[in-house]
Design an enzyme around this catalytic site. Sequence first.
Site, PDB file in Angstrom:
ATOM      1  N   LYS A  49      30.696  53.525  28.050  1.00 51.26           N
ATOM      2  CA  LYS A  49      30.670  55.148  28.187  1.00 51.26           C
ATOM      3  C   LYS A  49      32.322  56.035  27.268  1.00 51.26           C
ATOM      4  O   LYS A  49      32.410  56.536  26.834  1.00 51.26           O
ATOM      5  CB  LYS A  49      30.557  55.689  29.330  1.00 51.26           C
ATOM      6  N   ARG A 107      41.205  38.256  30.306  1.00 51.79           N
ATOM      7  CA  ARG A 107      41.802  39.428  31.625  1.00 51.79           C
ATOM      8  C   ARG A 107      40.736  38.893  32.686  1.00 51.79           C
ATOM      9  O   ARG A 107      40.213  38.695  33.060  1.00 51.79           O
ATOM     10  CB  ARG A 107      41.635  40.544  31.116  1.00 51.79           C
ATOM     11  N   ARG A 154      33.132  60.769  40.127  1.00 56.68           N
ATOM     12  CA  ARG A 154      32.587  59.048  40.941  1.00 56.68           C
ATOM     13  C   ARG A 154      31.742  59.588  41.713  1.00 56.68           C
ATOM     14  O   ARG A 154      31.128  58.239  42.366  1.00 56.68           O
ATOM     15  CB  ARG A 154      33.587  58.570  40.806  1.00 56.68           C
ATOM     16  N   ARG A 209      34.759  38.751  26.279  1.00 56.39           N
ATOM     17  CA  ARG A 209      36.463  39.667  25.330  1.00 56.39           C
ATOM     18  C   ARG A 209      37.603  38.780  25.837  1.00 56.39           C
ATOM     19  O   ARG A 209      37.777  37.713  26.941  1.00 56.39           O
ATOM     20  CB  ARG A 209      36.430  40.852  26.123  1.00 56.39           C
ATOM     21  N   ARG A 226      33.039  44.400  40.859  1.00 55.42           N
ATOM     22  CA  ARG A 226      33.139  46.333  40.505  1.00 55.42           C
ATOM     23  C   ARG A 226      32.102  46.859  40.615  1.00 55.42           C
ATOM     24  O   ARG A 226      31.981  48.445  40.236  1.00 55.42           O
ATOM     25  CB  ARG A 226      34.353  46.273  39.207  1.00 55.42           C
TER      26      ARG A 226
END
Length: 214
Positions: A13, A160, A88, A127, A171
């Site tokens: 997003k 990471r 949120r 990633r 998350r």
Amino acid sequence: MKIIMLGAPGAGKGTQAKKLAARYGIPHISTGDIFRMNIKNNTELGKKAKGYMDAGGLVPDELVVDLVVDRIKDQDCMKGFILDGFPRTIPQAEALDYALNNQNEKIDYAINIDISDEAIIERMSGRRACVGCGATYHIVNLPSKVEGVCDNCGEKLILRDDDKPETVKKRLEVYHEQTQSLIDYYNKKGLILNIDGTTGADVIFEEITKVLDE
């Protein structure tokens, strides 16, 4: 045009928000940017936010809403804005609606980048970030020329902690608990624009702008 970007962490997003901001000439606003700007400028709201953050606590809804509402009153928001990372929660959404209503304004679209948890975990765990210059890669979508080595500075590429599958799962759990209900909230208002997040960034952008340009 007043837009809210919705979607799980890693849905893309932020990328779409930047592209939309550039196309329509409206600011891309994230709560992180607002916090940093107010703290840097030592505003009263910034001092309050810093106090909570320094103590390791969450900034309360009331203060977050005050910071966002203060930001969207700026001159560059006259034509609209794109909110990324806010609201949120339902209380934040209700407070935003109330504040906008007081200015005879309202949200036009809540764009939801829809993608499965499995696809997000696969995407984020691929990633890689350079320990030297911070450049980012993806082992499938944007690989470095030499595996594990940065094209720019030759330093090592790492996965990471934020992108490790176990961290991403946590998350996503928080997202579903706290933020998923926002999709229902904006859907009831007829503002939701659901976009398939499994396609490429350019295709997603085309799908969004096709609706916004109508």
